[in-house]
Scaffold this motif. Structure first.
Motif, PDB file in Angstrom:
ATOM      1  N   PRO A 128       0.799  -1.234   0.000  1.00 56.69           N
ATOM      2  CA  PRO A 128       0.000   0.000   0.000  1.00 56.69           C
ATOM      3  C   PRO A 128       0.830   1.282   0.000  1.00 56.69           C
ATOM      4  CG  PRO A 128      -0.900  -1.574   1.562  1.00 56.69           C
ATOM      5  CD  PRO A 128       0.387  -2.155   1.055  1.00 56.69           C
ATOM      6  N   GLU A 129       1.967   1.282   0.679  1.00 53.45           N
ATOM      7  CA  GLU A 129       2.786   2.498   0.729  1.00 53.45           C
ATOM      8  C   GLU A 129       3.431   2.832  -0.615  1.00 53.45           C
ATOM      9  OE1 GLU A 129       5.365  -0.806   2.666  1.00 53.45           O
ATOM     10  OE2 GLU A 129       3.252  -0.254   2.625  1.00 53.45           O
ATOM     11  N   ASN A 130       3.392   1.911  -1.582  1.00 56.01           N
ATOM     12  CA  ASN A 130       3.978   2.148  -2.909  1.00 56.01           C
ATOM     13  C   ASN A 130       2.927   2.313  -4.002  1.00 56.01           C
ATOM     14  OD1 ASN A 130       6.648   1.993  -1.925  1.00 56.01           O
ATOM     15  ND2 ASN A 130       6.461  -0.221  -1.858  1.00 56.01           N
ATOM     16  N   LYS A 131       1.699   2.585  -3.580  1.00 57.23           N
ATOM     17  CA  LYS A 131       0.588   2.709  -4.524  1.00 57.23           C
ATOM     18  C   LYS A 131       0.841   3.791  -5.576  1.00 57.23           C
ATOM     19  CE  LYS A 131      -4.401   3.395  -4.737  1.00 57.23           C
ATOM     20  NZ  LYS A 131      -5.631   3.589  -3.960  1.00 57.23           N
ATOM     21  N   ALA A 132       1.399   4.927  -5.192  1.00 50.19           N
ATOM     22  CA  ALA A 132       1.642   6.020  -6.148  1.00 50.19           C
ATOM     23  C   ALA A 132       2.630   5.596  -7.233  1.00 50.19           C
ATOM     24  CB  ALA A 132       2.149   7.265  -5.421  1.00 50.19           C
ATOM     25  N   THR A 133       3.688   4.900  -6.833  1.00 51.23           N
ATOM     26  CA  THR A 133       4.680   4.431  -7.812  1.00 51.23           C
ATOM     27  C   THR A 133       4.072   3.386  -8.732  1.00 51.23           C
ATOM     28  OG1 THR A 133       6.466   4.853  -6.244  1.00 51.23           O
ATOM     29  CG2 THR A 133       6.966   3.361  -8.081  1.00 51.23           C
ATOM     30  N   LEU A 134       3.313   2.453  -8.158  1.00 49.92           N
ATOM     31  CA  LEU A 134       2.645   1.418  -8.952  1.00 49.92           C
ATOM     32  C   LEU A 134       1.683   2.058  -9.951  1.00 49.92           C
ATOM     33  CD1 LEU A 134       2.037  -1.553  -9.569  1.00 49.92           C
ATOM     34  CD2 LEU A 134       0.366  -1.490  -7.697  1.00 49.92           C
ATOM     35  N   THR A 135       0.916   3.021  -9.486  1.00 49.21           N
ATOM     36  CA  THR A 135      -0.045   3.702 -10.359  1.00 49.21           C
ATOM     37  C   THR A 135       0.675   4.399 -11.516  1.00 49.21           C
ATOM     38  OG1 THR A 135      -1.584   4.007  -8.532  1.00 49.21           O
ATOM     39  CG2 THR A 135      -1.858   5.459 -10.434  1.00 49.21           C
ATOM     40  N   LYS A 136       1.805   5.042 -11.225  1.00 51.98           N
ATOM     41  CA  LYS A 136       2.564   5.725 -12.279  1.00 51.98           C
ATOM     42  C   LYS A 136       3.061   4.729 -13.324  1.00 51.98           C
ATOM     43  CE  LYS A 136       6.426   8.829 -13.149  1.00 51.98           C
ATOM     44  NZ  LYS A 136       7.482   9.665 -12.587  1.00 51.98           N
ATOM     45  N   ILE A 137       3.554   3.581 -12.879  1.00 52.99           N
ATOM     46  CA  ILE A 137       4.047   2.560 -13.819  1.00 52.99           C
ATOM     47  C   ILE A 137       2.902   2.012 -14.666  1.00 52.99           C
ATOM     48  CG2 ILE A 137       5.049   0.240 -14.005  1.00 52.99           C
ATOM     49  CD1 ILE A 137       6.753   1.015 -11.497  1.00 52.99           C
ATOM     50  N   LEU A 138       1.785   1.692 -14.024  1.00 56.51           N
ATOM     51  CA  LEU A 138       0.657   1.117 -14.767  1.00 56.51           C
ATOM     52  C   LEU A 138       0.048   2.111 -15.747  1.00 56.51           C
ATOM     53  CD1 LEU A 138      -1.082  -0.941 -11.955  1.00 56.51           C
ATOM     54  CD2 LEU A 138       0.347  -1.811 -13.816  1.00 56.51           C
ATOM     55  N   THR A 139      -0.130   3.372 -15.324  1.00 52.56           N
ATOM     56  CA  THR A 139      -0.728   4.355 -16.235  1.00 52.56           C
ATOM     57  C   THR A 139       0.242   4.782 -17.330  1.00 52.56           C
ATOM     58  OG1 THR A 139      -0.201   6.175 -14.707  1.00 52.56           O
ATOM     59  CG2 THR A 139      -2.419   5.209 -14.552  1.00 52.56           C
ATOM     60  N   TYR A 140       1.513   4.457 -17.151  1.00 49.70           N
ATOM     61  CA  TYR A 140       2.505   4.671 -18.215  1.00 49.70           C
ATOM     62  C   TYR A 140       2.264   3.688 -19.369  1.00 49.70           C
ATOM     63  CZ  TYR A 140       7.099   5.472 -20.354  1.00 49.70           C
ATOM     64  OH  TYR A 140       8.118   5.782 -21.223  1.00 49.70           O
ATOM     65  N   HIS A 141       1.528   2.619 -19.124  1.00 53.13           N
ATOM     66  CA  HIS A 141       1.189   1.629 -20.141  1.00 53.13           C
ATOM     67  C   HIS A 141      -0.132   1.936 -20.843  1.00 53.13           C
ATOM     68  CE1 HIS A 141       4.203  -0.588 -17.843  1.00 53.13           C
ATOM     69  NE2 HIS A 141       4.311  -1.390 -18.892  1.00 53.13           N
ATOM     70  N   VAL A 142      -0.719   3.103 -20.558  1.00 51.16           N
ATOM     71  CA  VAL A 142      -2.038   3.456 -21.090  1.00 51.16           C
ATOM     72  C   VAL A 142      -1.952   4.774 -21.859  1.00 51.16           C
ATOM     73  CG1 VAL A 142      -4.463   3.929 -20.520  1.00 51.16           C
ATOM     74  CG2 VAL A 142      -3.144   2.312 -19.118  1.00 51.16           C
TER      75      VAL A 142
END
Length: 182
Positions: A94-108
């Motif tokens: 959960p504490e890395n949600k912002a980084t995960l979101t940035k990586i995933l939305t980089y694929h969109v």
């Protein structure tokens, strides 16, 4: 007369079958139906379980079930396996949600870009085209022979292995490497 009508109905039904099959692609052992949204299809692909888990952890399910349209470059489980061993478990915290979101939305990318659209952009760009991602970054699309690949902002390359998996709210192109933003 009855035989002619039956034959005509059978011929029309037979002629319609290839069109339906041409629109439905198999990804990860599951049919991807153009009448379903990106999430409803992705959850059935055995090749995208890590991606689905990550999308859920990032809280992006409702977004990718939305109207879109979206173009998603969907990394396979094998693509995630190429990352250093503890990367995925760390990103899922959960504490890395912002980084995960940035990586995933980089694929969109906003909009529905078919492979024909990508090829046209590459041709118009004299060998490459830049795409603006939902994360605000840039992906570069290039071609080698008859294949398209993406170059991320860090110079990493990912081949598009399956193109044009159309959804009611966009299109998925399967990629073999996780793309990384700056």
């Amino acid at each position: 007369m009855k035989k002619i009508i039956i034959m005509a109905v059978a011929l029309v039904a037979f002629a319609a079958v290839p069109k339906v099959n041409a629109q439905t692609k198999m990804v990860g052992g599951a049919a991807m139906y153009p009448t379903k949204d990106i999430i409803d299809n992705a959850v059935n692909s055995k090749d995208h379980t890590t991606l689905v888990t990550a999308v859920k952890a990032a809280g992006l399910v409702e977004t990718l079930k939305g109207d879109g349209p979206f173009t998603v470059f969907a990394p396979t489980n094998e693509a995630f396996d190429k990352l250093p061993k503890e990367t995925v478990p760390t990103l899922l915290k959960p504490e890395n949600k912002a980084t995960l979101t940035k990586i995933l939305t980089y694929h969109v990318v906003a909009g529905r870009l078919s492979s024909a659209d990508l090829w046209a952009k590459v041709k118009a760009g004299m060998g490459k085209a830049e795409l603006k991602t939902v994360a605000g970054g840039t992906l570069t699309v290039m071609a080698k022979g008859k294949k398209l690949y993406l170059v991320d902002e860090k110079g990493g390359k990912s081949w598009i292995t399956i193109t044009d998996v159309f959804q009611k709210n966009g299109v998925i192109h399967v990629v073999n490497t996780v793309l990384m933003p700056n």
